[in-house]
Design an enzyme around this catalytic site. Sequence first.
Site, PDB file in Angstrom:
ATOM      1  N   CYS A 266       7.888   3.905   5.625  1.00  0.00           N
ATOM      2  CA  CYS A 266       7.015   3.580   4.497  1.00  0.00           C
ATOM      3  C   CYS A 266       7.812   3.148   3.277  1.00  0.00           C
ATOM      4  O   CYS A 266       7.255   2.746   2.276  1.00  0.00           O
ATOM      5  CB  CYS A 266       6.129   4.776   4.155  1.00  0.00           C
ATOM      6  SG  CYS A 266       7.076   6.227   3.710  1.00  0.00           S
TER       7      CYS A 266
ATOM      8  N   CYS B 252      -0.813   8.652   7.278  1.00  0.00           N
ATOM      9  CA  CYS B 252      -2.195   8.357   6.896  1.00  0.00           C
ATOM     10  C   CYS B 252      -3.027   8.082   8.152  1.00  0.00           C
ATOM     11  O   CYS B 252      -2.533   7.511   9.128  1.00  0.00           O
ATOM     12  CB  CYS B 252      -2.226   7.138   5.990  1.00  0.00           C
ATOM     13  SG  CYS B 252      -1.399   7.392   4.409  1.00  0.00           S
TER      14      CYS B 252
ATOM     15  N   CYS C 270       0.840  -1.209   0.000  1.00  0.00           N
ATOM     16  CA  CYS C 270       0.000   0.000   0.000  1.00  0.00           C
ATOM     17  C   CYS C 270       0.872   1.255   0.000  1.00  0.00           C
ATOM     18  O   CYS C 270       0.657   2.185  -0.778  1.00  0.00           O
ATOM     19  CB  CYS C 270      -0.926  -0.025   1.219  1.00  0.00           C
ATOM     20  SG  CYS C 270      -2.108   1.331   1.282  1.00  0.00           S
ATOM     21  N   CYS C 271       1.919   1.284   0.865  1.00  0.00           N
ATOM     22  CA  CYS C 271       2.830   2.440   0.919  1.00  0.00           C
ATOM     23  C   CYS C 271       3.546   2.633  -0.412  1.00  0.00           C
ATOM     24  O   CYS C 271       3.741   3.758  -0.863  1.00  0.00           O
ATOM     25  CB  CYS C 271       3.870   2.257   2.029  1.00  0.00           C
ATOM     26  SG  CYS C 271       3.266   2.587   3.691  1.00  0.00           S
TER      27      CYS C 271
ATOM     28  N   CYS D  32      -3.213   4.599   9.789  1.00  0.00           N
ATOM     29  CA  CYS D  32      -1.901   4.064  10.180  1.00  0.00           C
ATOM     30  C   CYS D  32      -1.171   4.952  11.183  1.00  0.00           C
ATOM     31  O   CYS D  32       0.033   4.805  11.393  1.00  0.00           O
ATOM     32  CB  CYS D  32      -1.036   3.860   8.944  1.00  0.00           C
ATOM     33  SG  CYS D  32      -1.765   2.740   7.745  1.00  0.00           S
TER      34      CYS D  32
END
Length: 237
Positions: free
Chosen positions: A228, A200, A117-118, A203
């Site tokens: 990240c 985010c 995702c990162c 997170c």
Amino acid sequence: MKQKLEDLNKKFREARPEEVLGFVLKEHPGKAAFSTSLGSEDQVLTDMIAKIDKGIKIFTLDTGRQFYETYDTLDKTNGKYDINIEILFPDAQEVEIMVKEKGINLFYDSIENRRFCCNLRKLKPLKRALKGYEVWITGIRREQSVTRKNVELFEWDEELQIVKISPIINWSEKEVWNYIRAHKVPYNILHDKGYPSIGCAPCTRAVEKGENSRNGRWWWENSDTKECGIHLHVKTS
Ligand code: SF4
């Protein structure tokens, strides 16, 4: 390149961040870019840069999962300095496929998912933003985490093929906040609510007073190297 960066690190060892920025912006006209997360350290650098050269590219990565307060900080910062921070988004189709296949909150399921995702929401847009630039300015500090304690002022980023410069690497958190107050720098109000490091929304969480600032990031992971990926591939040679 290695020798050149070592020489610069020696030359600017005791220099103020403004001197480093002044040198870099003069040496690389139109080829230096600053990535801001709109956190406290980056706000300090935005203030310094705006006082030297408003023409420099300042950009932020909108992952689509930011806090409302971060957007508010973006607006306030643009207004105060009369700048227009560029916003980079991830590829919409790639996000749609990721979410369809792995779920909207995939990052809680595994470190691999979180890194995926990162990579998609941050690293890829970062690479796009820095394409064609010679210098990347960042607000990281050595004190922030174990992964950052050996950061140098001038470094070579192997993956991004760019010189990375971190003008406030030696600053303490106290120095950051002293600067913000002295110069009336706008900041994310989440910092007043126990969020020293803001990423985010799903997170990031608040931390206790005195707790390491990075503990609020990906707190469910049992790892010392919680990054990240953006600041993990630097080599000094
Ligand atoms: S911090 Fe979380 S939501 Fe943001 S890009 Fe990384 S895994 Fe995705």
